[in-house]
Design a protein around this motif. Structure first.
Motif, short mmCIF file in Angstrom:
data_model
loop_
_atom_site.label_atom_id
_atom_site.label_comp_id
_atom_site.label_asym_id
_atom_site.label_seq_id
_atom_site.Cartn_x
_atom_site.Cartn_y
_atom_site.Cartn_z
N SER A 1 0.82 -1.22 0.00
CA SER A 1 0.00 0.00 0.00
C SER A 1 0.84 1.26 0.00
O SER A 1 0.37 2.34 -0.33
N GLY A 2 2.12 1.15 0.40
CA GLY A 2 2.99 2.31 0.44
C GLY A 2 3.37 2.72 1.86
O GLY A 2 4.06 3.72 2.06
N LYS A 3 2.96 1.93 2.86
CA LYS A 3 3.21 2.35 4.24
C LYS A 3 4.70 2.32 4.60
O LYS A 3 5.19 3.23 5.28
N SER A 4 5.43 1.31 4.13
CA SER A 4 6.87 1.28 4.43
C SER A 4 7.60 2.38 3.68
O SER A 4 8.56 2.97 4.20
N THR A 5 7.16 2.65 2.45
CA THR A 5 7.78 3.75 1.69
C THR A 5 7.55 5.07 2.41
O THR A 5 8.45 5.93 2.46
N LEU A 6 6.35 5.23 2.99
CA LEU A 6 6.06 6.44 3.75
C LEU A 6 7.03 6.55 4.92
O LEU A 6 7.60 7.62 5.17
N LEU A 7 7.22 5.44 5.65
CA LEU A 7 8.15 5.45 6.77
C LEU A 7 9.56 5.82 6.30
O LEU A 7 10.25 6.64 6.91
N HIS A 8 9.97 5.23 5.17
CA HIS A 8 11.31 5.50 4.65
C HIS A 8 11.48 6.97 4.27
O HIS A 8 12.54 7.56 4.49
N CYS A 9 10.42 7.57 3.70
CA CYS A 9 10.51 8.99 3.33
C CYS A 9 10.52 9.87 4.57
O CYS A 9 11.28 10.84 4.66
N LEU A 10 9.67 9.54 5.55
CA LEU A 10 9.63 10.33 6.79
C LEU A 10 10.97 10.26 7.51
O LEU A 10 11.43 11.24 8.09
N ALA A 11 11.61 9.09 7.47
CA ALA A 11 12.85 8.88 8.22
C ALA A 11 14.09 9.33 7.45
O ALA A 11 15.20 9.21 7.95
N GLY A 12 13.89 9.87 6.24
CA GLY A 12 15.04 10.32 5.47
C GLY A 12 15.85 9.20 4.87
O GLY A 12 17.00 9.40 4.47
N ILE A 13 15.27 8.01 4.80
CA ILE A 13 15.97 6.90 4.16
C ILE A 13 15.85 7.04 2.65
O ILE A 13 16.82 6.85 1.91
N LEU A 14 14.67 7.40 2.19
CA LEU A 14 14.44 7.65 0.77
C LEU A 14 14.08 9.13 0.57
O LEU A 14 13.26 9.66 1.32
N PRO A 15 14.68 9.79 -0.42
CA PRO A 15 14.23 11.14 -0.73
C PRO A 15 12.95 11.07 -1.56
O PRO A 15 12.89 10.29 -2.52
N PRO A 16 11.91 11.83 -1.21
CA PRO A 16 10.69 11.78 -2.04
C PRO A 16 10.94 12.44 -3.39
O PRO A 16 11.82 13.29 -3.52
N ASP A 17 10.16 12.04 -4.39
CA ASP A 17 10.28 12.68 -5.71
C ASP A 17 9.76 14.10 -5.65
O ASP A 17 10.26 15.00 -6.33
N SER A 18 8.70 14.31 -4.88
CA SER A 18 8.23 15.67 -4.63
C SER A 18 7.54 15.71 -3.27
O SER A 18 7.24 14.67 -2.69
N GLY A 19 7.32 16.91 -2.78
CA GLY A 19 6.76 17.06 -1.45
C GLY A 19 7.88 17.37 -0.46
O GLY A 19 9.06 17.42 -0.84
N SER A 20 7.51 17.59 0.78
CA SER A 20 8.53 18.00 1.76
C SER A 20 8.34 17.28 3.10
O SER A 20 7.24 16.86 3.44
N VAL A 21 9.45 17.14 3.80
CA VAL A 21 9.43 16.59 5.16
C VAL A 21 10.18 17.59 6.04
O VAL A 21 11.25 18.08 5.64
N ALA A 22 9.60 17.92 7.19
CA ALA A 22 10.28 18.85 8.10
C ALA A 22 10.35 18.24 9.49
O ALA A 22 9.39 17.62 9.96
N LEU A 23 11.49 18.41 10.13
CA LEU A 23 11.66 17.97 11.52
C LEU A 23 11.78 19.22 12.38
O LEU A 23 12.66 20.06 12.11
N ASP A 24 10.91 19.36 13.35
CA ASP A 24 10.87 20.56 14.20
C ASP A 24 10.79 21.83 13.35
O ASP A 24 11.44 22.85 13.66
N GLY A 25 10.05 21.75 12.27
CA GLY A 25 9.83 22.91 11.41
C GLY A 25 10.93 23.16 10.41
O GLY A 25 10.81 24.05 9.56
N ARG A 26 12.04 22.39 10.47
CA ARG A 26 13.15 22.61 9.52
C ARG A 26 13.10 21.56 8.43
O ARG A 26 13.14 20.35 8.71
#
Lengths: 452, 242
Positions: B56-81
């Motif tokens: 379904s994409g749940k592990s890919t989501l975890l990998h993108c959130l954790a900085g393991i995989l860079p997303p093709d588009s969109g953004s992830v911020a930790l503590d606003g950065r």
């Protein structure tokens, strides 16, 4: 055919890139082993043929001396060759162990598990033997250029014959299968032990006793050589083979000790991991650096050459030729031993990376830098490399003391030869293990970046 | 089209800056779209279950959130950065310093005893071996593993190994702990025990928690859950009843 054994080709196909790389490495190792063994045996046959020719009038009969020296070279090379062949049969062992342990847990009998492995390794051995024969054919013209006894060999002199090739095609797969089956004892005896990866049993000091007995045997035989008469050369060569082979027994035990010392002193993650890896499986570390250990022994043994060849042979052309041949033969033996060491190390290190791929990838995923993983990989080779090369050369010098005294270490050329070859050998083996660096990177890239 | 998974505030808006925030995450593997525009917020000390069927994409989501995989588009911020522009090396450093990980199995190094497995992340951050070992011993004791410090992973039960993994994930004081099917290889009772320890210890350490699972009983241990299907968040719950 048994249903489990019939799975062999399916496992090979299903293994993907890892299985292909592992198979490629094993086949390469078998091919190098076969090609060089045939070349060495060809050389021995060449000297044997020449020994059968009549001695020209007015010359000393040196035929048996040349044949003895050829046998000595064969003995010095056969152990590294067998070691490389054995390592080839154990390639990818952890992946295969896990798979076979699962089969055992599912109810496959030990005989079926052994049958599956024997089928796989025998097939790899056969392909390696075919390629090795081609390698031997390619090397023949180059080996024939080496001058011995005042003339070069002809290709016909170095030819092992069609029977020799037929024996090779049977013997290599057979030895590969036996070695593969032997490496499976752990799975056959305790599938749970492999599935749960329990701590391997430690090695006992009995290995040291075996080595001391083997080395002592050679020293006793060499000290008593004069009293053995015609049997002296055969006894010496036999005792040398036994003493040399015991290095394989004591080597892993010594590396385990080195690991313990390293662990106590480890202050950084890289040192801690390298020490633990060495301590966890010293046999695996020996598979990487053992080739150099055996080559270092050969270098130590041949360090006496400059002292021997320094004998004044003025006015004795036959003596001149003998001295030149000793140097040529010694150098050829050393170069082959070091090449074998490099091939062994490169192949074993690449296999180790593949065996640990999941573990390595997960560490990297959790933030362990690639540089650290690289550093651990490098450290786990370099430290044993230095210990093993120096230790085995020193062992050779001790073993040969009754025969040549301090000739090797008292001659500057002998020391230069010894340290030059050890430094060159270490560099060559290190370079060979560095070939696994891109493999490590590709393993990380392939495993971490995957679709859900 | 995306569906936000941020729903921590039953009855009102949560105005605090999320600890971890993702907007419009898209990730493709060849012609397969694993994430098709996902928004997720995770707040301080909060635990979030990411659910969904296999693929379904749940592990890919975890990998993108954790900085393991860079997303093709969109953004992830930790503590606003934002962390999207970080290099591979910088993302590796971020994971080491700010995140902890618990996987289904296999994350423990087989040649290291439990205590050194736990101590290793602290040593990687510069703590001396002696201090890291002492700290690891305390973590193991607090998770009920006193006396097992010298055991190798192969000599531990599945539940014990996962508790070691929890200690290893938390020893560096991470901001977020990511757990990918942490109970997938365990029986139900042991799985519940591990989830209790994981959620309680993470919360006590002040870290947020993301758990990827397909098991709703495992998800019940988290403060809230989101459901991922075909790369999209198709459902979110606020405060799962415990």
């Amino acid at each position: 055919m048994n249903a489990v054994v019939a799975l062999a080709p399916r496992f090979q196909r299903a293994g993907g890139r890892d299985a292909r790389v592992t198979t490629g490495l094993a086949v390469t190792a078998f091919a190098v082993t076969t090609g060089l063994t045939l070349s060495v045996v060809g050389g021995l046959l060449g000297f044997a043929d020449r020994a059968a020719l009549p001695v020209p009038p007015g010359q000393d009969d040196l035929r048996s001396l040349y044949l003895s020296l050829a046998w000595t070279a064969v003995v010095l090379l056969v152990v590294p060759l067998l070691t490389l062949g054995g390592a080839a049969a154990r390639l990818g062992v952890s992946r295969r162990d896990a798979r076979l342990a699962t089969l055992r847990l599912l109810g496959a009998t030990p005989r079926e598990v052994v049958g599956l492995t024997v089928t796989e390794t025998a097939w790899q051995g056969f392909v390696g033997a075919v390629l090795g024969i081609l390698l031997y054919g390619a090397l023949l013209p180059a080996v024939a250029l080496l001058p011995f006894q005042g003339t070069t060999f002809s290709v016909a002199e170095l030819w092992v014959g069609w029977q020799g090739l037929a024996v090779t095609l049977v013997a290599v797969p057979l030895l590969a299968a036996l070695s593969g089956a032997f490496s499976l004892r752990r799975v056959s005896v305790s599938p749970l032990g492999v599935a749960r990866r329990e701590t391997p049993k430690g090695m006992t000091w009995l290995r040291l006793v075996i080595a001391v007995v083997g080395i002592g045997l050679f020293m006793v035989v060499s000290a008593a050589a004069g009293a053995l008469g015609a049997a002296a050369v055969g006894a010496l060569v036999g005792a040398l083979a036994v003493g040399f082979a015991t290095l394989n027994a004591v080597g892993p035990w010594v590396l385990g000790l080195v690991g313990k010392v390293q662990l106590r002193r480890a202050t950084t993650p890289a040192r801690l991991l390298a020490a633990r890896r060495l301590l966890d499986d010293p046999r695996a570390a020996w598979r990487v650096v053992g080739g150099l250990g055996l080559a270092g022994f050969v270098a130590g043994a041949l360090a006496v050459l400059p002292a021997i060849t320094a004998v004044d042979t003025t006015g004795d052309p036959q003596g001149d030729t003998l001295m030149a041949d000793l140097v040529t033969g010694g150098m050829v033996t050393l170069v082959v031993a070091f090449l074998l060491a490099a091939v062994s190390a490169g192949i074993a290190q690449a296999a180790a990376v593949l065996d640990r791929r999941r573990e390595i990838a997960l560490q990297n995923l959790a933030g362990m830098p690639v540089e650290l993983l690289d550093s651990v990989r490098r450290r786990s080779v370099l430290v044993p490399l230095l210990f093993v090369s120096v230790g085995s050369a020193a062992t050779a010098l001790v073993m040969l003391f009754p025969l040549f005294g301090a000739a090797a270490v008292s001659s500057p050329q002998g020391l230069l030869l010894l340290f030059g070859f050890l430094a060159g050998g270490c560099a060559l083996v290190y370079a060979a293990t560095e070939t696994s660096r891109p493999l490590l990177r590709s393993v990380l890239a392939d495993t971490v970046v995957r679709a859900d | 089209m995306s569906c936000t998974g941020a729903a921590r505030q039953p009855g009102g808006m949560n105005t605090a800056t999320p600890r971890l925030s993702a907007r419009g995450l898209v990730k493709r593997f060849g012609s397969t779209t694993a994430l098709a525009g996902v928004d997720v917020d995770l707040h301080d000390g909060e635990s979030l279950a990411v659910m969904g069927p296999s693929g379904s994409g749940k592990s890919t989501l975890l990998h993108c959130l954790a900085g393991i995989l860079p997303p093709d588009s969109g953004s992830v911020a930790l503590d606003g950065r934002p962390v999207g522009g970080l290099s591979d090396r910088e993302r590796s450093l971020l994971r080491r310093q700010r995140y902890g990980f618990v996987f289904q199995f296999g994350q423990l190094l087989s040649e290291l005893p439990a205590i050194e497995n736990v101590a290793l992340p602290a040593m990687l951050l510069g703590t001396s071996r002696r201090d890291a070992t002492e700290l690891a011993g305390r973590w193991l004791a607090s998770l009920g593993l006193a006396g097992m410090e010298g055991r190798r992973p192969g000599e531990l039960s599945g539940g014990q190994a996962q508790r070691v993994a929890v200690a290893r994930a938390l020893i560096t004081g991470p901001a977020v702990v990511f757990a990918d099917e942490p109970t997938g290889a365990l029986d139900q009772a042991t799985g519940h025990d591990v989830m209790r320890i994981l959620t309680e210890t993470t919360k006590a350490a002040g870290a947020s928690l993301v758990v990827v699972t397909h098991d709703s009983q495992v998800a019940d241990w988290c403060d809230r859950r989101i459901e991922v299907r075909d790369g999209l968040v198709v459902g979110a719950t606020a405060e799962v009843p415990r």
